[in-house]
Write a protein that holds these residues in place. Structure first.
Motif, PDB file in Angstrom:
ATOM      1  N   PRO A  15       0.803  -1.274   0.117  1.00  0.00           N
ATOM      2  CA  PRO A  15      -0.059  -0.009  -0.079  1.00  0.00           C
ATOM      3  C   PRO A  15       0.861   1.125   0.056  1.00  0.00           C
ATOM      4  O   PRO A  15       0.177   2.352   0.057  1.00  0.00           O
ATOM      5  CB  PRO A  15      -0.902  -0.230   1.298  1.00  0.00           C
ATOM      6  N   GLU A  16       2.225   1.135  -0.230  1.00  0.00           N
ATOM      7  CA  GLU A  16       2.895   2.539  -0.135  1.00  0.00           C
ATOM      8  C   GLU A  16       2.643   3.467  -1.205  1.00  0.00           C
ATOM      9  O   GLU A  16       2.424   4.648  -0.788  1.00  0.00           O
ATOM     10  CB  GLU A  16       4.395   2.021  -0.375  1.00  0.00           C
ATOM     11  N   ILE A  17       2.154   3.156  -2.249  1.00  0.00           N
ATOM     12  CA  ILE A  17       1.569   4.120  -3.120  1.00  0.00           C
ATOM     13  C   ILE A  17       0.523   5.030  -2.515  1.00  0.00           C
ATOM     14  O   ILE A  17       0.264   5.993  -3.007  1.00  0.00           O
ATOM     15  CB  ILE A  17       1.077   3.402  -4.438  1.00  0.00           C
ATOM     16  N   ARG A  18      -0.234   4.718  -1.798  1.00  0.00           N
ATOM     17  CA  ARG A  18      -1.487   5.178  -1.398  1.00  0.00           C
ATOM     18  C   ARG A  18      -0.923   6.597  -0.120  1.00  0.00           C
ATOM     19  O   ARG A  18      -1.399   7.391   0.176  1.00  0.00           O
ATOM     20  CB  ARG A  18      -2.537   4.306  -0.394  1.00  0.00           C
ATOM     21  N   SER A  19       0.385   6.094   0.444  1.00  0.00           N
ATOM     22  CA  SER A  19       1.273   7.106   1.146  1.00  0.00           C
ATOM     23  C   SER A  19       2.241   7.824   0.680  1.00  0.00           C
ATOM     24  O   SER A  19       2.861   8.687   1.443  1.00  0.00           O
ATOM     25  CB  SER A  19       1.525   6.456   2.529  1.00  0.00           C
ATOM     26  N   THR A  29      -1.303   0.035  -7.765  1.00  0.00           N
ATOM     27  CA  THR A  29      -2.701   0.296  -7.095  1.00  0.00           C
ATOM     28  C   THR A  29      -2.655   0.038  -5.560  1.00  0.00           C
ATOM     29  O   THR A  29      -3.393   0.478  -4.696  1.00  0.00           O
ATOM     30  CB  THR A  29      -3.912  -0.691  -7.744  1.00  0.00           C
ATOM     31  N   GLY A  30      -1.723  -0.663  -5.029  1.00  0.00           N
ATOM     32  CA  GLY A  30      -1.629  -1.205  -3.650  1.00  0.00           C
ATOM     33  C   GLY A  30      -2.968  -1.927  -3.166  1.00  0.00           C
ATOM     34  O   GLY A  30      -3.084  -2.082  -1.883  1.00  0.00           O
ATOM     35  N   ARG A  31      -3.580  -2.605  -4.081  1.00  0.00           N
ATOM     36  CA  ARG A  31      -4.723  -3.315  -3.708  1.00  0.00           C
ATOM     37  C   ARG A  31      -4.456  -4.756  -2.982  1.00  0.00           C
ATOM     38  O   ARG A  31      -3.278  -5.055  -2.900  1.00  0.00           O
ATOM     39  CB  ARG A  31      -5.611  -3.952  -4.742  1.00  0.00           C
TER      40      ARG A  31
END
Length: 259
Positions: A129-133, A159-161
């Motif tokens: 999920p790094e992409i989301r942060s 996507t970090g899914r």
């Protein structure tokens, strides 16, 4: 209480990450894990390691963001083996089994990818999920496209899914799924099997696989024939090499001494 618990069972080292709630890893924990795995590497009596985590919900959420917010630098000194003690540990020529007991995300998944065999409980889930942060899963960006199909790896990175253990197994990211209550029993069964095997052969396999990853086939073979792999030369000149041949001729199980 230490965040890194260890237990030696015969030739096997069991390492348990124990930092409730999420088994996240701060700098101090990473350094301790590095010391533990460097000790495993350098102890000739230890042949196999198992890495798991305490509890049933989290294997590891990866980098401890609370510690980072409190001042732990993201680019700080992770210790001798890099983040989690395994990712950059040089010369680790022994098998490492990862037993994923729950949520395995971010740096936790990158840590799992540093092992040789990954077993997961059926309820385990995974994500990057790094992409989301707004940051990058750097080690996973290097490793994941080499482990699973490129387009799947890129989807997961971009996507970090989240995905479950069944999907991870389908992509070959993990070796097998067990019931939660059977996870450690299966990890120990496999560790026992490996610990009874030829340690010098395992060392040679790991060095060849690691060093040849980005080499052309013939270049890697040339290094072997020119005696440029230390572990291979040690194997070819070992008592165990002759023991294997003798045991075959005598129709008995070999007795491996690691020398």
């Amino acid at each position: 209480m230490s965040a890194v618990l260890t237990e030696i069972r015969g030739h096997i080292l069991e390492v348990t990450l124990a930092r409730p709630k999420a088994n996240a890893i701060d700098l101090a924990t990473s350094r301790e894990m590095g010391r533990v795995f460097a000790g495993f590497r350098d102890n000739p009596d230890l042949r196999v390691a198992i890495l798991t985590a305490a509890g049933e919900k989290f294997f590891s959420a990866g980098w401890d963001l609370k510690a980072a917010a409190a001042g732990d630098p993201v680019d700080g000194d992770y210790g001798v083996g890099g983040f989690g003690g395994l990712q950059e540990l040089r010369g680790l020529n022994k098998p490492v089994i990862i037993a994923v007991n729950g949520i395995c995300c971010g740096g936790g998944l990158e840590l799992a990818l540093s092992g040789d065999i990954i077993i997961a409980a059926g309820h385990a889930t995974f994500a990057l999920p790094e992409i989301r942060s707004g940051t990058v899963a750097d080690a996973a960006s290097i490793k994941l496209p080499k482990r699973i199909p490129y387009h799947i790896a890129m989807e997961l990175l971009l996507t970090g899914r989240w995905f479950d253990a069944k999907e991870a197994l389908g992509w070959g990211l993990i070796n097998r799924i067990t019931r939660a209550e059977d996870l450690m029993a299966e990890a120990r069964r496999l560790a026992d099997e490996l610990a009874s095997g030829p340690p010098l052969v395992f060392a040679a396999i790991k060095e060849i696989v690691r060093e040849a990853e980005n080499m052309k086939f013939q270049d890697a073979m040339n290094r072997i024939t020119r005696s440029q792999f230390e572990t291979v030369e040690r194997l070819y000149n070992s008592e165990d090499q002759f023991e294997g041949a003798r045991a075959f001729v005598e129709k008995r199980d070999p007795v491996w001494k690691g020398r």
